[in-house]
Each structure stands twice: as structure tokens, then as C-alpha cells.
Enzyme design. Structure first.
Site, PDB file in Angstrom:
ATOM      1  N   HIS A 254     120.133  37.868  83.358  1.00  0.00           N
ATOM      2  CA  HIS A 254     119.705  39.259  83.514  1.00  0.00           C
ATOM      3  C   HIS A 254     120.915  40.144  83.757  1.00  0.00           C
ATOM      4  O   HIS A 254     122.043  39.667  83.842  1.00  0.00           O
ATOM      5  CB  HIS A 254     118.665  39.409  84.629  1.00  0.00           C
ATOM      6  CG  HIS A 254     119.122  38.980  85.982  1.00  0.00           C
ATOM      7  ND1 HIS A 254     119.418  37.671  86.301  1.00  0.00           N
ATOM      8  CD2 HIS A 254     119.336  39.696  87.129  1.00  0.00           C
ATOM      9  CE1 HIS A 254     119.783  37.585  87.571  1.00  0.00           C
ATOM     10  NE2 HIS A 254     119.738  38.798  88.088  1.00  0.00           N
TER      11      HIS A 254
ATOM     12  N   ASP B  38     117.663  34.239  88.691  1.00  0.00           N
ATOM     13  CA  ASP B  38     117.017  34.718  89.915  1.00  0.00           C
ATOM     14  C   ASP B  38     115.498  34.615  89.845  1.00  0.00           C
ATOM     15  O   ASP B  38     114.788  35.318  90.560  1.00  0.00           O
ATOM     16  CB  ASP B  38     117.418  36.171  90.188  1.00  0.00           C
ATOM     17  CG  ASP B  38     118.783  36.280  90.842  1.00  0.00           C
ATOM     18  OD1 ASP B  38     119.402  35.227  91.074  1.00  0.00           O
ATOM     19  OD2 ASP B  38     119.243  37.411  91.095  1.00  0.00           O
TER      20      ASP B  38
ATOM     21  N   ASP C 257     126.092  40.700  89.602  1.00  0.00           N
ATOM     22  CA  ASP C 257     126.467  39.399  90.180  1.00  0.00           C
ATOM     23  C   ASP C 257     126.107  38.245  89.252  1.00  0.00           C
ATOM     24  O   ASP C 257     126.366  37.075  89.588  1.00  0.00           O
ATOM     25  CB  ASP C 257     125.824  39.201  91.555  1.00  0.00           C
ATOM     26  CG  ASP C 257     124.301  39.194  91.507  1.00  0.00           C
ATOM     27  OD1 ASP C 257     123.734  39.899  90.664  1.00  0.00           O
ATOM     28  OD2 ASP C 257     123.690  38.477  92.321  1.00  0.00           O
ATOM     29  N   HIS C 258     125.550  38.549  88.066  1.00  0.00           N
ATOM     30  CA  HIS C 258     125.281  37.529  87.058  1.00  0.00           C
ATOM     31  C   HIS C 258     125.971  37.837  85.729  1.00  0.00           C
ATOM     32  O   HIS C 258     126.118  36.935  84.904  1.00  0.00           O
ATOM     33  CB  HIS C 258     123.772  37.388  86.820  1.00  0.00           C
ATOM     34  CG  HIS C 258     123.035  36.824  87.990  1.00  0.00           C
ATOM     35  ND1 HIS C 258     122.605  35.517  88.057  1.00  0.00           N
ATOM     36  CD2 HIS C 258     122.660  37.399  89.164  1.00  0.00           C
ATOM     37  CE1 HIS C 258     121.989  35.312  89.221  1.00  0.00           C
ATOM     38  NE2 HIS C 258     122.009  36.441  89.904  1.00  0.00           N
TER      39      HIS C 258
ATOM     40  N   HIS D 241     111.728  39.634  88.140  1.00  0.00           N
ATOM     41  CA  HIS D 241     112.917  40.064  88.875  1.00  0.00           C
ATOM     42  C   HIS D 241     113.526  41.285  88.178  1.00  0.00           C
ATOM     43  O   HIS D 241     113.854  42.283  88.815  1.00  0.00           O
ATOM     44  CB  HIS D 241     113.908  38.912  88.931  1.00  0.00           C
ATOM     45  CG  HIS D 241     115.133  39.216  89.744  1.00  0.00           C
ATOM     46  ND1 HIS D 241     115.094  39.407  91.104  1.00  0.00           N
ATOM     47  CD2 HIS D 241     116.435  39.362  89.378  1.00  0.00           C
ATOM     48  CE1 HIS D 241     116.314  39.662  91.550  1.00  0.00           C
ATOM     49  NE2 HIS D 241     117.147  39.646  90.524  1.00  0.00           N
TER      50      HIS D 241
ATOM     51  N   HIS E  47     121.476  31.075  92.981  1.00  0.00           N
ATOM     52  CA  HIS E  47     121.968  31.414  94.317  1.00  0.00           C
ATOM     53  C   HIS E  47     121.803  30.229  95.270  1.00  0.00           C
ATOM     54  O   HIS E  47     120.940  29.369  95.077  1.00  0.00           O
ATOM     55  CB  HIS E  47     121.191  32.603  94.898  1.00  0.00           C
ATOM     56  CG  HIS E  47     121.549  33.922  94.293  1.00  0.00           C
ATOM     57  ND1 HIS E  47     122.553  34.722  94.767  1.00  0.00           N
ATOM     58  CD2 HIS E  47     121.013  34.585  93.238  1.00  0.00           C
ATOM     59  CE1 HIS E  47     122.628  35.825  94.035  1.00  0.00           C
ATOM     60  NE2 HIS E  47     121.695  35.759  93.103  1.00  0.00           N
TER      61      HIS E  47
ATOM     62  N   HIS F  87     122.005  42.173  86.279  1.00  0.00           N
ATOM     63  CA  HIS F  87     122.658  42.451  87.551  1.00  0.00           C
ATOM     64  C   HIS F  87     124.107  41.993  87.521  1.00  0.00           C
ATOM     65  O   HIS F  87     124.426  40.928  86.989  1.00  0.00           O
ATOM     66  CB  HIS F  87     121.901  41.779  88.703  1.00  0.00           C
ATOM     67  CG  HIS F  87     120.555  42.379  88.940  1.00  0.00           C
ATOM     68  ND1 HIS F  87     119.570  41.735  89.667  1.00  0.00           N
ATOM     69  CD2 HIS F  87     120.015  43.562  88.556  1.00  0.00           C
ATOM     70  CE1 HIS F  87     118.490  42.498  89.712  1.00  0.00           C
ATOM     71  NE2 HIS F  87     118.741  43.610  89.042  1.00  0.00           N
TER      72      HIS F  87
END
Length: 414
Positions: A172, A253, A176-177, A229, A291, A174
Site C-alpha cells: 500500500h 498491514d 513506511d511501506h 487499511h 510490523h 503509506h
């Protein structure tokens, strides 16, 4: 509200405007804190405000609020909109990246790679609790990266393994990905960036739909649409048949050990439908989440089911792992892979995988539940899909959730 207006006005104007917005936010917070202190002093000095607070009803239980690590939780939708729609999200990601590199120069956890008949899965700890992955065809020396948020850490693993990066799979949008997409795709000229066209993934070159397959050497990786998400969230299923090994799910996520992701851009029904999608993959599918959330998830489960012995045993295992900074993501499943017994090594006694039947009607009214006999992974933290989330039996009486889109389109993210 002032922060949202300021962010809209300053959108796309760089670091100077980020500092201006940060000043607005800090000023508003300071003013509110000052007002709260003044009210507190007035209430203590006033003789008419010395009454004891009313006790809670016996039916209610007070659960203290714990400050979460996720910075989006405190600000809510306003911050999420800034994070996903403006340059402030990228600046915040860069700040996260610098801090994590300084605090964890060798990664936040010690991970353990897995090798299956010439296919290697290598977890890479990045940021403060994220995991990126390299999926390697050891014979062809080709690699696929999943959610490479820290390009420096992923590139170091690529060079150590001596492989050629040919594809990036993003679950996705975001940061942090997806934060490493630009640097890695520029460094490796033949590298393609895959993901959902509905999620505005940075530097996307090859959009994927539900059930599309990416082929790299012997690696056959299927994309599954799992919105909830985010609107365009995808998970990736590595087919185990070509290399005669277990299938592997890279869940981003959507799904973690003993928990699932937040529904930023979906409903509970949409998330439930997505979880049902992965629960139908088979009990021997190995889970590789995005995570290190095991301890937090099991802590929450302890509030809901404090007498669940299976949860307590798993929590003890997870806490021992984390005290030694060992990852709970090890990708083992039922059947004793790698010499690990199928049952929890702490106790050979089987326990319930999921909520107790008496609590299920409270959580999901009108939905049937079963407690599967196989346990949630071998060794506590080595997880398979069985027991990772609550399993729901398909019945004719069940109301079907919204269907998963199978073709690209949309464009709007939120």
C-alpha cells in the site's frame, strides 16, 4: 482545524512550510495546555469543587489509555489526510528514517531467514517496527523486495546476498511501506514497481489487479485485493508449488501475529471480507507481516480475555523474544517445520485459537464462529494463518460484505 486549513494553503511548498505548520500545531497545543492548567488551578482553589468524583458503575471497568507508538492515532483523520495527501507525510517519513537509523543501526530486531528448496525469504527490520522482505530465487540469483521502506537497509541485504533486484511489491501507499521505491528503482534500472493503481503508490510502473500474477524465475507471486487499511491495499501470495515448499503470504498491514491493521480507508465489513480472503488460503500458508506488533496485540487480547491460557503462553514466548531483541516474525507453520513442534513448545496442551465462544457474539453479532484444532503457528511466534485472526464460517445466513474490486480505476484515495 487550523492545522488542516494551513496544510491546504501550504501544500507542496517544501520544508519551510512544514516548519510553519509545525509551529501552528505546537502553538495550538501550548495554548490548550495552558487553558487546561488554568482550569485545574481554579478547580483546586474553588471551595465548591472539592467533591469526590462519582465511582464507576460495577458493570463498567476502567481501562487506562496508553499512548500508542503510531503517530496517526493522536491526531486522527486530520493528520492522516496530511500524511497521505501532502509533502508533510514524506517529510515525516524522512524524520522517522533518520531517527531509526541512529537508534537501530543494525535494525530493531534480529531476524531469521528461511530457505525452501532454492527459494529464500529474508526479513529485513526497518524503521522502528517495520519489516521489509527479500524473496530470492537462489538458482537464478533474482530477488523481489516487498515494502522496501528503507532503501539503504534493503540495498545492503541485496549486496550481501549477491542478487539482482528485478521487482518491488508494494502492499500500500503509506511511506513506511513505499518510501524506498524511488531510490531502489533508480539504482536498479530493470526493477519494476508493482502495486494497486487505487493507492497512489510512489514510482509505480506496473499496476496490479486482484488475482494478477508476477513471475520472477521460479517465483510465482499472486496479488490479492484486501481493502480496509487503505482503499487499494494488496497482499502477495508466493505459490509454494513451483519449488515444492509452503506458500508464503506477505500481508503488509492487513494481518499481524494475533491482530489486524487499522481501517483508515474502509469499514469493519470491508476489513472482515479481506481477512476472510486470506483465511481461505490454507492452514499451511506461512505469514510474513509488515510490523512487529505481536506484544501490543497480545496485550490488548489480555484485556479482552485475561483468562485465556493460550494467549498467556504465547505472550510469555513473545516477551522472551523481545527481551533479546529477537523477531517474532519467523514464518514457520504447522507440521514441525525446521524441527519446531506443531504445538506451543511452552506447553504441549492444545488451547483455543481465537476468542472464546461466549465472547464472540459480543464482538461480531450474528456471525458464527469455530475454533480450529490446529494451533496458531509453531513455537508461539512462528505463525501460520490458522488462529492468527478469528475464523468465520461461511453460511447462507451471513450477509455478504462489499465485493472486492478486480479492475483498476477510482483515482481518489480517501
Amino acid at each position: 482545524m487550523a492545522a488542516v486549513v494551513a496544510a491546504t494553503a501550504l501544500k507542496g511548498r517544501g520544508a519551510r512550510n512544514a516548519r510553519v505548520l509545525r509551529g501552528i500545531l505546537s502553538g495550538a497545543t501550548a495554548n490548550k495546555a495552558s487553558q487546561n492548567r488554568s482550569r485545574a488551578l481554579q478547580s483546586h482553589s474553588s471551595p465548591e469543587c472539592k467533591e469526590e468524583p462519582e465511582p464507576l458503575s460495577p458493570e463498567l471497568e476502567y481501562i487506562p489509555r496508553k499512548r500508542g507508538k503510531n503517530p496517526m492515532k493522536a491526531v486522527g483523520l486530520a493528520w492522516y489526510s496530511l500524511y497521505t495527501r501532502t509533502r508533510l507525510g514524506y517529510l515525516f517519513y524522512r524524520q522517522q528514517l533518520r531517527r531509526a537509523r541512529n537508534r537501530y543501526p543494525k535494525g530493531h530486531s534480529r531476524t531469521q531467514p528461511r530457505l525452501f528448496n532454492g527459494v529464500k525469504v529474508l526479513p529485513i527490520p526497518v524503521l522502528s517496527d517495520n519489516y521489509s522482505y527479500l524473496i530470492i530465487d537462489t538458482q537464478a540469483r533474482l530477488a523481489v523486495a516487498v515494502d522496501p521502506s528503507d532503501p539503504q537497509a534493503v540495498q545492503a541485504s541485496i549486496e550481501k546476498e549477491g542478487v539482482n533486484l528485478v521487482a518491488i511489491l508494494c502492499t500500500h501507499k503509506h511511506w513506511d511501506h513505499s518510501g524506498g521505491n524511488r531510490d531502489l528503482s533508480r539504482r536498479h534500472q530493470d526493477c519494476r514497481v508493482y502495486g494497486s493503481p487505487q493507492d497512489s503508490i510512489p514510482y509505480l510502473t506496473h499496476p496490479l489487479c486482484h488475482q494478477d500474477v508476477v513471475s520472477v524465475g521460479r517465483l510465482q507471486i499472486r496479488a490479492l485485493a484486501t481493502p480496509g487499511h487503505t482503499q487499494g491495499h494488496l497482499v502477495y501470495l508466493l505459490d509454494g508449488e513451483p519449488y515444492e515448499g509452503p506458500s508464503c503470504l506477505f500481508s503488509g498491514d492487513l494481518l499481524f501475529l494475533s491482530g489486524c491493521g487499522r481501517t483508515f480507508e474502509g469499514t469493519a465489513e470491508t476489513m472482515l471480507s479481506s481477512l476472510d480472503t486470506v483465511l481461505g488460503l490454507g492452514d499451511d500458508t506461512l505469514l510474513w507481516p509488515g510490523h512487529e506488533y505481536a506484544e501490543e496485540n497480545l496485550g490488548f487480547a489480555g484485556v479482552v480475555e485475561p483468562e485465556n491460557l493460550a494467549r498467556e503462553r504465547k505472550m510469555q514466548w513473545v516477551q522472551r523474544q523481545r527481551m533479546e531483541r529477537k523477531s517474532t516474525v519467523r514464518g514457520l507453520g504447522p507440521g514441525g517445520a525446521g524441527g519446531i513442534p506443531q504445538r506451543d513448545p511452552i506447553s504441549a496442551e492444545p488451547g483455543p485459537a481465537g476468542p472464546s465462544p461466549e465472547l464472540w457474539p459480543v464482538w461480531h453479532k450474528g456471525l458464527p464462529v469455530r475454533t480450529p484444532e490446529p494451533q496458531d503457528g509453531a513455537g508461539g511466534g512462528e505463525v501460520s494463518l490458522v488462529g492468527s485472526v478469528f475464523q468465520i464460517l461461511p453460511t447462507k445466513a451471513r450477509v455478504s460484505p462489499p465485493t472486492v474490486p478486480v479492475h483498476p480505476g477510482g483515482g481518489a484515495l480517501l
